[in-house]
Design a protein around this motif. Structure first.
Motif, PDB file in Angstrom:
ATOM      1  N   UNK A 198      -0.223   5.281   0.464  1.00 39.91           N
ATOM      2  CA  UNK A 198      -1.070   5.053   1.644  1.00 39.91           C
ATOM      3  C   UNK A 198      -0.168   4.972   2.870  1.00 39.91           C
ATOM      4  N   UNK A 199      -0.462   5.773   3.881  1.00 36.22           N
ATOM      5  CA  UNK A 199       0.365   5.799   5.093  1.00 36.22           C
ATOM      6  C   UNK A 199       0.268   4.474   5.847  1.00 36.22           C
ATOM      7  N   UNK A 200       1.305   4.151   6.641  1.00 36.17           N
ATOM      8  CA  UNK A 200       1.222   2.956   7.499  1.00 36.17           C
ATOM      9  C   UNK A 200       0.010   3.049   8.424  1.00 36.17           C
ATOM     10  N   UNK A 201      -0.715   1.956   8.536  1.00 36.73           N
ATOM     11  CA  UNK A 201      -1.940   1.946   9.332  1.00 36.73           C
ATOM     12  C   UNK A 201      -1.731   1.118  10.605  1.00 36.73           C
ATOM     13  N   UNK A 205       0.818  -1.221   0.000  1.00 37.39           N
ATOM     14  CA  UNK A 205       0.000   0.000   0.000  1.00 37.39           C
ATOM     15  C   UNK A 205       0.850   1.269   0.000  1.00 37.39           C
ATOM     16  N   UNK A 248       1.625   3.192  -3.116  1.00 37.69           N
ATOM     17  CA  UNK A 248       0.587   4.043  -3.680  1.00 37.69           C
ATOM     18  C   UNK A 248       0.306   5.236  -2.775  1.00 37.69           C
TER      19      UNK A 248
END
Lengths: 192, 192
Positions: free
Chosen positions: B184-187, B179, B182
């Motif tokens: 998307x920050x680390x969740x 992710x 693309x």
């Protein structure tokens, strides 16, 4: 629990945008289910609620069944299925495996609609799809209905290319070697 | 926690021979540390005791630090290190990273000699070796000293060929996609 070498202070990441990810763990190596379980443990540390639905676990005891009880009310686990369809010694007919996997899909839809979880683990769902116990359209339907903040983790051999295409993060876990090929029996805590 | 589709009875595997395995989890994909954490969760279900020693965790909060507290006195976690050596933004000199990793090796030897654990996770030790924060001879020495029933799990990128050779089970976790590529920050719960 830390030693003198540990950092003096702890930094916290706070993502600006929370986003529910679709994670696929596939391949023939050891570490797919255990990685999903590790995410559950990690999620607990953030106070997030997880639900694990095991599609093909069958009747063989797995350590995680009791392990997750220790995590308390943040985690729920459902093991469905009659073991691995088609492998030697499995006595159940295809129709029964399929009926069980279909029940598991209903359970996923119910848990997704309930909105009480942050992380939903669909353990061995890739394999269930590969064995035609569920249909591609059903998994796509799950992904279409996923609430934006819900994390969905799909594990199992032979992930379908369409599911890989739809996922945010995909790891292929390749077997370089495995103890059982040298005749070492499965060991509790490591293999089950 | 089971549904109507669950098996009527649970079978238990009982290996004739208990054996402490050396497991290596390497590769560039997501799932190495989380897989090791999942083994800890699984081990708890069997009443086995685990110790996690994180070699390069640094000062960034990880969910497992609080998650494992829920597992109670079966699990102990030590996070040492100053984060990833050599990556952009890491302010610590090589000597400090090496000194920390050397402390972690001492800790492993201490825990191994103590004999109170069934499963010892050496998180990011492969990477620490690759970055010359520890020496190959030190890791070989750990393997030589491993008690026969102790399971040892070594995680991290770039596992050394000699360590792979010595291991019983090795998985390479390959990134198919991630992710963050693309944007998307680390969740939390998934990535940390």
């Amino acid at each position: 629990m830390t030693r003198g070498t540990a950092p003096d202070k702890i930094d916290h990441l706070h993502p600006e945008k929370r986003q529910g990810l679709v994670v696929v763990l596939t391949g023939d190596g050891k570490g797919k289910t255990s990685s999903a379980l590790g995410m559950v443990l990690r999620a607990c540390g953030h106070g997030l609620r997880s639900c694990i639905i095991q599609f093909m676990k069958g009747d063989l005891y797995a350590g995680e069944w009791d392990g997750i009880k220790r995590l308390g009310d943040l985690v729920e686990l459902h093991h469905t299925g009659k073991g691995f369809c088609g492998i030697q010694g499995n006595p159940y007919p295809y129709e029964e495996h399929r009926a069980n996997a279909q029940d598991a899909i209903d359970l996923v839809l119910e848990k997704m609609a309930g909105g009480q979880f942050d992380l939903l683990i669909l353990d061995e769902i890739n394999n269930a799809l590969h064995l035609n116990l569920i249909d591609l359209e059903q998994v796509i339907d799950l992904l279409d209905r996923k609430p934006p903040l819900l994390h969905l983790v799909l594990t199992g051999h032979n992930a379908h290319p369409t599911i890989i295409e739809r996922a945010d993060t995909v790891s292929e876990i390749r077997e370089i070697k495995h103890a059982f090929r040298r005749g070492i029996e499965p060991q509790p805590g490591i293999d089950y």
